[in-house]
Write an enzyme that holds these catalytic residues in place. Structure first.
Site, PDB file in Angstrom:
ATOM      1  N   SER A 137       0.674  -1.164  -0.007  1.00  0.00           N
ATOM      2  CA  SER A 137       0.096   0.174  -0.024  1.00  0.00           C
ATOM      3  C   SER A 137       0.835   1.254  -0.153  1.00  0.00           C
ATOM      4  O   SER A 137       1.977   1.148   0.603  1.00  0.00           O
ATOM      5  CB  SER A 137      -0.603  -0.029   1.328  1.00  0.00           C
ATOM      6  N   TYR A 161      -1.509   0.339  10.244  1.00  0.00           N
ATOM      7  CA  TYR A 161      -1.924  -0.544   9.146  1.00  0.00           C
ATOM      8  C   TYR A 161      -0.662  -0.330   8.260  1.00  0.00           C
ATOM      9  O   TYR A 161      -0.080  -1.281   7.418  1.00  0.00           O
ATOM     10  CB  TYR A 161      -3.253  -0.005   8.468  1.00  0.00           C
ATOM     11  N   LYS A 165       2.200  -3.374   6.382  1.00  0.00           N
ATOM     12  CA  LYS A 165       2.393  -3.478   5.182  1.00  0.00           C
ATOM     13  C   LYS A 165       3.936  -3.504   4.973  1.00  0.00           C
ATOM     14  O   LYS A 165       4.589  -4.170   4.363  1.00  0.00           O
ATOM     15  CB  LYS A 165       1.891  -2.427   4.322  1.00  0.00           C
TER      16      LYS A 165
HETATM   17  N1  LIG Z   1      -8.942  -1.141  -1.163  1.00  0.00           N
HETATM   18  C1  LIG Z   1      -7.748  -0.276  -1.056  1.00  0.00           C
HETATM   19  O1  LIG Z   1      -7.663   0.947  -1.512  1.00  0.00           O
HETATM   20  C2  LIG Z   1      -6.250  -0.921  -0.909  1.00  0.00           C
HETATM   21  C3  LIG Z   1      -5.179   0.100  -1.066  1.00  0.00           C
HETATM   22  C4  LIG Z   1      -4.050  -0.548  -0.844  1.00  0.00           C
HETATM   23  C5  LIG Z   1      -3.901  -1.909  -0.490  1.00  0.00           C
HETATM   24  N2  LIG Z   1      -4.683  -2.615  -0.479  1.00  0.00           N
HETATM   25  C6  LIG Z   1      -4.730  -3.999   0.147  1.00  0.00           C
HETATM   26  O2  LIG Z   1      -5.197  -4.988  -0.774  1.00  0.00           O
HETATM   27  C7  LIG Z   1      -5.698  -6.235  -0.225  1.00  0.00           C
HETATM   28  C8  LIG Z   1      -7.356  -6.313  -0.604  1.00  0.00           C
HETATM   29  O3  LIG Z   1      -8.091  -5.338  -0.285  1.00  0.00           O
HETATM   30  P1  LIG Z   1      -9.729  -5.201  -0.445  1.00  0.00           P
HETATM   31  O4  LIG Z   1      -9.846  -3.826  -0.519  1.00  0.00           O
HETATM   32  O5  LIG Z   1      -9.763  -6.418  -1.549  1.00  0.00           O
HETATM   33  O6  LIG Z   1     -10.151  -5.810   0.835  1.00  0.00           O
HETATM   34  P2  LIG Z   1     -11.181  -6.940   1.118  1.00  0.00           P
HETATM   35  O7  LIG Z   1     -11.469  -6.848   2.682  1.00  0.00           O
HETATM   36  O8  LIG Z   1     -12.531  -6.911   0.262  1.00  0.00           O
HETATM   37  O9  LIG Z   1     -10.483  -8.336   0.620  1.00  0.00           O
HETATM   38  C9  LIG Z   1      -9.696  -9.033   1.771  1.00  0.00           C
HETATM   39  C10 LIG Z   1      -9.917 -10.760   1.467  1.00  0.00           C
HETATM   40  O10 LIG Z   1      -9.116 -11.229   2.420  1.00  0.00           O
HETATM   41  C11 LIG Z   1     -10.073 -12.268   2.989  1.00  0.00           C
HETATM   42  N3  LIG Z   1      -9.491 -12.466   4.394  1.00  0.00           N
HETATM   43  C12 LIG Z   1      -9.086 -11.369   5.147  1.00  0.00           C
HETATM   44  N4  LIG Z   1      -8.363 -12.158   6.418  1.00  0.00           N
HETATM   45  C13 LIG Z   1      -8.456 -13.376   6.067  1.00  0.00           C
HETATM   46  C14 LIG Z   1      -7.763 -14.592   6.680  1.00  0.00           C
HETATM   47  N5  LIG Z   1      -7.258 -14.669   7.866  1.00  0.00           N
HETATM   48  N6  LIG Z   1      -7.915 -15.637   5.822  1.00  0.00           N
HETATM   49  C15 LIG Z   1      -8.392 -15.766   4.728  1.00  0.00           C
HETATM   50  N7  LIG Z   1      -8.813 -14.975   4.086  1.00  0.00           N
HETATM   51  C16 LIG Z   1      -8.725 -13.369   4.674  1.00  0.00           C
HETATM   52  C17 LIG Z   1     -11.498 -11.384   3.290  1.00  0.00           C
HETATM   53  O11 LIG Z   1     -12.404 -12.300   3.359  1.00  0.00           O
HETATM   54  C18 LIG Z   1     -11.397 -10.756   1.780  1.00  0.00           C
HETATM   55  O12 LIG Z   1     -11.906 -11.733   0.894  1.00  0.00           O
HETATM   56  C19 LIG Z   1      -5.646  -5.957   1.347  1.00  0.00           C
HETATM   57  O13 LIG Z   1      -4.401  -6.670   1.685  1.00  0.00           O
HETATM   58  C20 LIG Z   1      -5.369  -4.653   1.566  1.00  0.00           C
HETATM   59  O14 LIG Z   1      -4.771  -4.147   2.541  1.00  0.00           O
HETATM   60  C21 LIG Z   1      -6.068  -2.214  -0.545  1.00  0.00           C
END
Ligand SMILES: NC(=O)c1ccc[n+]([C@@H]2O[C@H](COP(=O)([O-])OP(=O)(O)OC[C@H]3O[C@@H](n4cnc5c(N)ncnc54)[C@H](O)[C@@H]3O)[C@@H](O)[C@H]2O)c1
Length: 343
Positions: A137, A161, A165
């Protein structure tokens, strides 16, 4: 390639899974469905309902030995066939992602993000999976010292958070050195939008970002949205952010995996659009696209919100041949509004 997508039922993960399938790869999603949705799984892929905090389950999945495989109706894969083929790569998206919450409940983020990733690295090492693509991120950078932010920018996260990362990127460096696992750490800026072809309709769960909040305003779920400060040093006084469409993020994952597997080397790279849009610009576009008034109120600034954040995506362009193609406000908002209307 044969790909294990951990967190593949989530918002970004489902778009990444769709792109790997579109490009002819074999996909198995591993997800505990804590914020992921069954609706986000595809018939051509397989699914394992599991948790990265349960190491034995995770290892069995990584080894292709699980009895929990739920083959997609169109995957053409049976349990036995699955067990035969090793995985070429893990795409790791599973994490908690609410920066504000991480400052109040750091333990929750330590366990899921850090311990969960250590389990994934150990399972990859034990199962002989040579490549990992990790969802990092822009939060690893913290307060911008200069703009646009490139990968040489100092890393000094402002929230726990972002710290998780950055720590994980450190683990990835060490597992590369000691276990020969190559990685791509993709530093996403603000992810937004939905599949440009309209194939993904599962709404992001508990979103805290601007675009879904505005959509909730447009859909009448929120009576009014709040704008945190209009006295920043920006043309209209509201904060400017770099929004990157999830369909662009998805192609970035495929390009990154191709790069690390072909060149046998790791990289940390920004995925951003290189263009910043203000809160008011996004709001005005959302009003136009949705035809809804979206009532908004200016309130005080939030602590720790920089006026402007934009990415340099030059490294992604040079190494991966990747650029954002769908990250204009109209496409971001149109694709999101379509999904909100369906829900
Ligand atoms: N959305 C953003 O703007 C953004 C920006 C930077 C980084 N990220 C990173 O991208 C990734 C995906 O984000 P997202 O927005 O799709 O979020 P999201 O919450 O929709 O997706 C996360 C997924 O991981 C699964 N998960 C969480 N903990 C788990 C565990 N212990 N075991 C198995 N599965 C598990 C959840 O069920 C979900 O399907 C994350 O790592 C987040 O930190 C997101």
């Amino acid at each position: 390639m044969n790909i294990l997508i951990i967190g593949g039922a989530g918002y970004i993960g489902s778009h990444v899974a769709r792109e790997f399938l579109d490009q002819g790869h074999r996909v198995t999603v591993f997800d505990n469905l804590s914020s992921g949705l069954r609706k986000n799984l595809f018939p051509e892929g397989n699914f394992i309902h599991g948790d990265i905090l349960n190491y034995p389950d995770l290892l069995r999945a990584a080894l292709g030995k699980t009895d929990r495989l739920q083959p997609g109706p169109k995957s053409g894969v049976s349990g036995g066939e699955y067990a035969k083929g090793g995985f070429d790569a893990i795409i790791h998206l599973a994490a908690f992602k609410a920066a504000g919450e991480s400052m109040v409940k750091p333990e929750k983020y330590s366990v899921n993000n850090i311990s969960g990733t250590v389990n994934i690295l150990n399972a990859a090492a034990e199962a002989g999976i040579p490549n990992i693509v990790f969802s990092s991120s822009a939060a690893v950078y913290g307060e911008p010292a200069y703009l646009p932010i490139d990968e040489k920018h100092p890393t000094k996260p402002e929230n726990y958070y972002g710290f998780t990362k950055l720590e994980i990127e450190g683990f990835l460096d060490w597992y590369d050195r000691l276990k020969g696992i190559h990685f791509a750490a993709l530093r996403y800026f603000n992810a937004a939008g939905y599949d440009v072809k309209g194939r993904i309709t599962g709404l992001e769960q508990n979103p805290a970002n601007l675009l879904p909040v505005i959509m909730e305003g447009a859909a009448g779920i929120r009576p009014e949205i709040q704008i945190f400060g209009n006295d920043y040093d920006t043309p209209d006084g509201t904060c400017i952010r770099d929004y990157i469409h999830v369909s662009d993020l998805a192609t970035g994952h495929v390009a990154a995996l191709n790069y690390i597997s072909r060149n046998n080397k790791s990289l940390k790279v920004n995925l951003g659009s290189e263009t910043g849009f203000s809160v008011l610009e996004i709001l005005e576009t959302a009003r136009k696209v949705s035809g809804q008034p979206v009532p908004a109120k200016i309130v005080g600034r939030r602590p720790g919100d920089p006026a402007k954040l934009t990415a340099s995506a030059q490294l992604a362009k040079e190494t991966l041949g990747w650029t954002a193609k769908h990250s204009d406000p109209e496409t971001l908002i149109k694709t999101t509004w379509e999904v909100y209307k369906k829900n």
